[in-house]
Each structure stands twice: as structure tokens, then as C-alpha cells.
Scaffold this motif. Structure first.
Motif, mmCIF file in Angstrom:
data_model
loop_
_atom_site.group_PDB
_atom_site.id
_atom_site.type_symbol
_atom_site.label_atom_id
_atom_site.label_comp_id
_atom_site.label_asym_id
_atom_site.label_seq_id
_atom_site.Cartn_x
_atom_site.Cartn_y
_atom_site.Cartn_z
ATOM 1 N N THR A 1 6.891 55.716 11.270
ATOM 2 C CA THR A 1 6.534 54.323 11.016
ATOM 3 C C THR A 1 5.586 53.751 12.061
ATOM 4 O O THR A 1 5.055 52.665 11.884
ATOM 5 C CB THR A 1 7.803 53.442 10.986
ATOM 6 O OG1 THR A 1 8.499 53.619 12.219
ATOM 7 C CG2 THR A 1 8.715 53.818 9.831
ATOM 8 N N ARG B 1 2.954 58.335 0.442
ATOM 9 C CA ARG B 1 3.524 56.992 0.402
ATOM 10 C C ARG B 1 3.418 56.355 1.778
ATOM 11 O O ARG B 1 3.186 57.035 2.769
ATOM 12 C CB ARG B 1 4.963 56.990 -0.097
ATOM 13 C CG ARG B 1 5.968 57.716 0.726
ATOM 14 C CD ARG B 1 7.354 57.784 0.065
ATOM 15 N NE ARG B 1 7.335 57.976 -1.359
ATOM 16 C CZ ARG B 1 7.226 59.171 -1.966
ATOM 17 N NH1 ARG B 1 7.120 60.266 -1.238
ATOM 18 N NH2 ARG B 1 7.205 59.263 -3.275
ATOM 19 N N THR B 2 3.578 55.052 1.819
ATOM 20 C CA THR B 2 3.511 54.327 3.091
ATOM 21 C C THR B 2 4.858 54.415 3.805
ATOM 22 O O THR B 2 5.888 54.694 3.168
ATOM 23 C CB THR B 2 3.194 52.838 2.854
ATOM 24 O OG1 THR B 2 4.301 52.251 2.138
ATOM 25 C CG2 THR B 2 1.893 52.660 2.075
ATOM 26 N N GLU C 1 6.572 51.951 4.761
ATOM 27 C CA GLU C 1 7.412 50.916 4.168
ATOM 28 C C GLU C 1 8.050 51.402 2.870
ATOM 29 O O GLU C 1 9.228 51.146 2.610
ATOM 30 C CB GLU C 1 6.592 49.644 3.898
ATOM 31 C CG GLU C 1 6.046 48.977 5.141
ATOM 32 C CD GLU C 1 4.813 49.671 5.740
ATOM 33 O OE1 GLU C 1 4.541 49.433 6.932
ATOM 34 O OE2 GLU C 1 4.141 50.455 5.028
ATOM 35 N N ALA C 2 7.270 52.126 2.047
ATOM 36 C CA ALA C 2 7.813 52.645 0.795
ATOM 37 C C ALA C 2 8.883 53.701 1.065
ATOM 38 O O ALA C 2 9.920 53.734 0.395
ATOM 39 C CB ALA C 2 6.687 53.228 -0.060
ATOM 40 N N ALA C 3 8.654 54.549 2.042
ATOM 41 C CA ALA C 3 9.631 55.584 2.381
ATOM 42 C C ALA C 3 10.917 54.946 2.903
ATOM 43 O O ALA C 3 12.029 55.352 2.525
ATOM 44 C CB ALA C 3 9.051 56.537 3.421
ATOM 45 N N ALA D 1 12.002 51.972 2.222
ATOM 46 C CA ALA D 1 12.662 51.304 1.100
ATOM 47 C C ALA D 1 13.509 52.292 0.300
ATOM 48 O O ALA D 1 14.604 51.955 -0.156
ATOM 49 C CB ALA D 1 11.623 50.635 0.200
ATOM 50 N N VAL D 2 13.026 53.518 0.125
ATOM 51 C CA VAL D 2 13.801 54.540 -0.584
ATOM 52 C C VAL D 2 15.084 54.842 0.182
ATOM 53 O O VAL D 2 16.171 54.941 -0.410
ATOM 54 C CB VAL D 2 12.966 55.833 -0.787
ATOM 55 C CG1 VAL D 2 13.830 56.959 -1.338
ATOM 56 C CG2 VAL D 2 11.781 55.572 -1.709
ATOM 57 N N HIS E 1 17.494 51.947 -0.205
ATOM 58 C CA HIS E 1 18.043 51.959 -1.568
ATOM 59 C C HIS E 1 19.176 52.983 -1.672
ATOM 60 O O HIS E 1 20.257 52.680 -2.189
ATOM 61 C CB HIS E 1 16.927 52.272 -2.572
ATOM 62 C CG HIS E 1 17.411 52.477 -3.962
ATOM 63 N ND1 HIS E 1 17.795 51.430 -4.774
ATOM 64 C CD2 HIS E 1 17.591 53.605 -4.685
ATOM 65 C CE1 HIS E 1 18.191 51.915 -5.941
ATOM 66 N NE2 HIS E 1 18.075 53.228 -5.915
#
Length: 198
Positions: A103, A178-179, A181-183, A185-186, A189
Motif C-alpha cells: 500500500t 488492482r489498486t 485500495e481495491a485489494a 477492500a477484498v 470484505h
């Protein structure tokens, strides 16, 4: 009066130069000369502190592990700042897994260089016997303990899946799939589902 040299500081300067060099050009391309150039010192001075490239590589690997532990502890402290309660198993698991996603520049360097070490250890006998290869097993055992404390069903299976998920997401960030942030978020989740109250 001659200036006193802080040898530990000098060693750290050289090791950090190796990590920057390896993150930029790849571990396979690192040489004593390239590390010296990155550190802004002579090759002879690098060799004074590290007789061989192998010694330098192993010292850098140790530094990576120590720094990763520090970053995880910092992340847990930040997540629980202002709370009198100790960190929950979820907060600890989340800190460990999110730290495995590149990150920022330091975590990107860690991910790149650690992955390169792991791949190199497959063919380099000097690296093959090193303790860093036990780190994934230690991390798995650590996660199993935290998941067991949280009464997660089949904590061993979940620990394996979580480590595979975070490693795969980290690689997907490095590859630009992926970014960060997207990683992240996964991961959030999946942890939300895993730690959902019954």
C-alpha cells in the motif's frame, strides 16, 4: 579529533541501499557495486561490513522480517488507539493481512524483495536453508491461534486461505491488476464474513 563511526548505522545504511536497489532492479541484478553506488559509499566499505554478497543478502532478509513485525505492531496500535481494551483477534488478523498488501513504498519494497528471496531460495542452496522460509509456517500458526481465540470454524483451513488470499492480492497490486485500495477492500470484505457474529 576523528569522527566516531556508528557501525550499526553504517550497516543499516548499506542494507537499506540493497533493499532500494533490489526493489528497483530486481534481486538478481544486485551487486556489491550497485549497493555501494545506491548508498553513496565505496565498494570497499560495503565489503568491510559484509564479506560476501550472500552475507549482505541474509542481513537484508533479517531486516525485512524485523521491519514487517514493527509495521504490523504499529498497525494494530493505530487500529486500537484510544481503546482501553486489548486488540481483538480480528484487529490483529486484519493488521497482519493488510500489511502483506503493498500500500506504500516500504510495503511494496518488502513484497517485491521478499518474493524475490523466496523464488531465489528454490535454486540457491545458501538461501534454501535459511530461517525466513519458516516464516509462512510461523505466520500460519499465529493466525490459527487468533482464529481459534475468535471461535472461527476450522481455524487452520481459514488461516491457509487468508494467507493465500493476502499473498495473491499483494501480487495483483504489484502487477497493476488492482489498486491497493481495491485489494484491501477484498480483505475487509472477507474478514467481515469470517468474523460475523453467529
Amino acid at each position: 579529533m576523528p569522527k566516531l563511526v556508528d557501525h550499526e548505522e553504517r550497516r543499516a545504511l548499506i542494507i537499506d541501499a540493497l533493499l532500494r536497489d533490489a526493489a528497483r532492479t530486481g534481486l538478481h541484478a544486485v551487486t556489491m557495486r550497485s549497493v555501494a553506488q545506491e548508498a553513496g559509499i565505496s565498494v570497499r566499505l560495503v565489503q568491510y561490513y559484509f564479506d560476501t554478497k550472500e552475507q549482505l543478502l541474509l542481513a537484508a532478509l533479517t531486516r525485512l522480517g524485523v521491519r514487517m513485525g514493527e509495521r504490523v505492531r504499529d498497525r494494530v496500535r493505530a487500529a486500537t488507539a484510544g481503546s482501553a481494551a486489548p486488540p481483538s483477534p480480528r484487529e490483529i488478523v486484519e493488521a497482519v493481512l493488510v500489511e502483506a498488501v503493498p500500500t506504500d513504498e516500504e510495503s511494496r519494497t518488502f513484497h517485491l524483495v521478499y518474493t524475490a528471496y523466496a523464488v531465489l531460495s528454490v535454486t540457491d542452496p545458501a538461501l534454501a536453508g535459511q530461517s525466513f522460509l519458516a516464516a509462512p509456517d510461523e505466520m500460519e500458526a499465529f493466525l490459527v491461534d487468533r482464529l481459534t481465540a475468535a471461535a472461527v470454524t476450522d481455524p487452520h483451513l481459514e488461516a491457509v486461505a487468508l494467507l493465500a488470499l493476502s499473498a495473491g492480492l499483494g501480487l495483483s497490486v504489484l502487477l497493476g491488476q488492482r489498486t491497493p485500495e481495491a485489494a484491501t477492500a477484498v480483505l475487509h470484505h472477507h474478514l467481515g464474513r469470517l468474523f460475523r457474529a453467529p
